[in-house]
Design an enzyme around this catalytic site. Structure first.
Site, PDB file in Angstrom:
ATOM      1  CB  SER A 107      -0.966  -0.038   1.183  1.00 60.82           C
ATOM      2  OG  SER A 107      -1.971   0.931   1.051  1.00 60.82           O
ATOM      3  CG  ASP A 151      -6.717  -2.872  -3.664  1.00 67.15           C
ATOM      4  OD1 ASP A 151      -7.393  -2.081  -2.989  1.00 67.15           O
ATOM      5  OD2 ASP A 151      -5.489  -2.766  -3.824  1.00 67.15           O
ATOM      6  CG  HIS A 209      -5.957  -1.952   0.089  1.00 68.42           C
ATOM      7  ND1 HIS A 209      -5.184  -1.614  -0.997  1.00 68.42           N
ATOM      8  CD2 HIS A 209      -5.407  -1.291   1.150  1.00 68.42           C
ATOM      9  CE1 HIS A 209      -4.227  -0.785  -0.621  1.00 68.42           C
ATOM     10  NE2 HIS A 209      -4.336  -0.580   0.688  1.00 68.42           N
TER      11      HIS A 209
END
Length: 698
Positions: free
Chosen positions: A429, A619, A649
């Site tokens: 991320s 995601d 995610h």
């Protein structure tokens, strides 16, 4: 499963359910039976309207894939989510058709279930219409609208007013792996319970205990849970999210994680002092260039990191390394380890890790579980950097700290138990973003770049621009748009904690249930509430300029303004009683290449090492990964894209929960191993042209 077969099954089940409910004998729950019939008819209408829309996407969405072997993009994801919703409805519809005359049939429960999925289907239908707009307005093969501000404004506008509670109640997590749904329900219940006690004068443990006491009502009443979660995700301030996410680092949770995870011989926190470093230039190793310590916002300061190694290696128990340690017990721990562990030679490999957390939360502690496993599986020491967090330390502080830690590791690899013949940057991320931007900075300074990057579901575009996968932020329990926007704006330096807190206080005091309903009707009388019971009804329609045969929604004026109509005649999504406030900034910082590497010029990306991206099909940031991978590929840069199915995610933080998340973590390990085991990289990855200014630094 073929989408046509799903729609055929839906039509059949709806007919069978209506026949069973309306046929003789009369049912004892007449009013509830009528609710069921009304809801099933609405579901059938949604299905009939969606079939040609899905067919239109199916005809073109292969054009948006990374390659033929990687069928993944936001259009496919939206269809996949829709199919998951329809399959749940089909399953429930078959149960109703078969059991509605049984003595033990729970009519009220089944009516509520179908009503919830009908609401979800209505909202998904709206998302698919918005995706049609994107398909029409974007260029061929383009997934993200970075030029047309009107499209992104409509995206934010819809998030602000669209009813989303149905996705957080009975339908929670329907799109994800079945084994993850109980965990997601626990997260949502914990969050709404924590939100109820947030701000009260309690210790962390006391607040957790109080949250546990209040969570029962949200287990019993999914409608209340969904409504409260929607309120929290719409408008609570960033400090709430930082506080909640950091619960994963409480002593109880981290202690449990360490007990259940792979044991390691070295787990040492260290502090890197803010002193200038000098690194050789790749163009001429006889010359060096200075690397200054991080200075942005708060001046020179240390960088904190954690060294994790499954095996004790040469250099890791030296007094020189212990001098960097800020843990009083570290010498004793390492001495105990060295007394019974056989010390191994330095590894030729070194992994440097940057954790996720939206740039605003968490540390290496939150990611220890999978890092311990990776260190064991790869037999590699790992340096995980605890960079400073936003909004207290916005861009470029985190980048400066991560880059400095990278340079320090190159110079001091012998202390970390490595010869650094191969160096791999890894992150998830926000950490994936930092892997890429740190490498870009190494390229720009002319020093050694890492031998490869493994970025899991990276954020490569920090604007609030629309894409088909980003439409999922309207329904995603783990990455709603309101929260995502707060994180991105905080990293860009837009607003402080106190300012965000004041905005929240104003919103929560002004936008009460009654006031927000009045305001909504004032802004647009055609928009209606989004109740869960009685069954949701469609709002009055807006006219549509395009013909019914045209699968793409076109504007009335063709001008691309905010007055464009996104929905066909007779349809409007359900609207929320709790309006959201999303700051959509045009601040130039967000478009800085070192903030949004997807926007970086080709010259800055040319020197990157092989990039391995591991994304998730469900995601909201999937399109970021696809577009960045395509950009690198089209430049001739080495890049791979792997896509895990049915996971949200942040799946690395869930790797201990299910088999599916373990498999996704294994894909990451496989890509990292490829970096370490690759043959000698091309010479252009080792030696690059440098600025003339750097050549003068000897």
């Amino acid at each position: 499963m073929d989408f046509k077969a799903v729609f055929i099954a839906l039509e059949t089940v709806c007919d069978e359910s209506v026949d069973a409910l309306c046929g003789p004998p009369d049912l004892p729950y007449g009013a509830v039976a009528q609710r069921l019939v009304t809801t099933i008819v609405q579901i059938q209408e949604h299905g009939r309207a969606l079939l040609p829309v899905v067919a239109g996407f199916a005809a073109v969405y292969h054009h948006y894939d990374f390659d033929a072997e990687t069928p993944a993009n936001g259009y496919r994801t939206l269809v996949k989510v829709l199919q998951s919703c329809l399959l749940h409805i089909i399953h429930k519809g078959r149960y109703v058709a078969t059991n509605c005359h049984g003595a033990f049939f729970r009519a009220e429960h089944n009516a509520c279930e179908l009503e919830a999925y009908c609401s979800a289907l209505c909202q998904l239908r709206a998302l698919l219409y918005l995706a049609q707009r994107l398909l029409h307005d974007n260029g061929h093969g383009q997934l993200i609208s970075t030029q047309d501000g009107a499209v992104s404004r409509r995206f934010v506008r819809e998030y602000s007013s669209m009813h989303k509670a149905c996705f957080y109640g009975r339908c929670l997590g329907f799109q994800f792996s079945a084994t993850l749904r109980p965990f997601l329900q626990s997260v949502v219940i914990s969050m709404v319970s924590y939100g109820e006690t947030y701000g009260k004068q309690q210790s962390g443990l006391g607040m957790a205990a109080l949250s546990l006491l209040t969570s029962g009502k949200y287990v019993i009443d999914p409608e209340q849970r969904g409504a409260e979660f929607e309120r929290i995700t719409q408008n609570l301030d960033l400090q709430f999210w930082k506080s909640f996410w950091n619960l994963t680092e409480s002593g109880l949770i981290t202690g449990f994680t360490r007990i259940t995870s792979n044991p390691v011989n070295v787990n040492l926190t260290i502090t890197l002092p803010p002193v200038q470093l000098r690194l050789p230039l790749t163009s001429d190793p006889r010359l060096t260039t200075p690397v200054s310590p991080p200075v942005a916002h708060t001046g020179p300061g240390p960088v904190h990191a954690r060294l994790i190694s499954h095996e004790l290696r040469d250099g890791q128990d030296t007094q020189e390394l212990l001098a960097y340690s800020d843990m009083e017990e570290s010498p004793m721990v390492l001495n105990m380890v060295s007394s019974w562990s056989q010390k191994k030679a330095r590894s030729p490999w070194l992994m440097i890790h940057f954790h996720g957390g939206g740039f605003v939360a968490q540390t290496s502690k939150s990611h220890e579980y999978y890092l311990r496993s990776w260190s064991k599986d790869l037999k590699v020491p790992i340096l995980s950097v605890d960079y400073s967090l936003s909004p207290e330390a916005p861009f470029p502080r985190a980048l400066e700290e991560c880059f400095y830690a990278y340079c320090w590791a190159l110079k001091n690899a012998h202390l970390l138990g490595s010869t650094a013949e191969r160096v791999c940057l890894t992150g998830d991320s926000a950490g994936g973003n930092l892997c890429i931007t740190v490498s870009m900075k190494a390229v720009s300074m002319g020093i050694r770049v890492p031998d490869g990057i493994m970025a899991a579901y990276p954020a490569t575009l920090l604007t609030i621009d629309a894409s088909p996968s980003r439409l999922l932020t309207l329904i995603d329990p783990l990455l709603p748009l309101g929260v995502l926007a707060k994180c991105l704006n905080a990293y860009a330096g837009l607003g402080t904690l106190s300012a965000l807190g004041r905005d929240t206080a104003l919103l929560l005091s002004d936008l009460t249930w009654g006031a927000s309903n009045w305001l909504q009707s004032f802004l647009d009388p055609a928009r209606s509430r989004g109740p869960t019971r009685p069954p949701p009804t469609l709002s009055p329609s807006k006219p549509l300029a395009s013909s019914a045969s045209d699968p793409v929604l076109r504007s009335d004026s063709g001008g691309g303004g905010d007055d464009e109509r996104d929905y066909p005649d007779g349809f409007q999504p359900l609207r929320s009683e709790c309006l959201a406030f999303v700051l959509q900034s045009s601040c130039p910082v967000i478009k800085n290449p070192f903030v949004s590497p997807l926007l970086a010029p080709n010259e800055l990306l040319k020197g990157l090492p092989p990039v391995h991206i591991v994304a998730s099909a469900l995601d909201a940031l999937l399109d970021d990964s696809v577009m960045f991978a395509k950009k690198l590929r089209d430049m001739g840069q080495p890049v791979t894209l792997s896509v895990a199915e049915d996971l949200p995610h942040g799946f690395l933080s869930l790797s201990q929960l299910t088999k599916e998340t373990e498999v996704a973590s294994d894909i990451c390990v496989k890509r990292i191993r490829e970096v370490f085991q690759q043959k000698n990289p091309p010479s252009n990855l080792r030696k690059r042209p440098t600025n003339n200014n750097n050549n003068n630094n000897k």
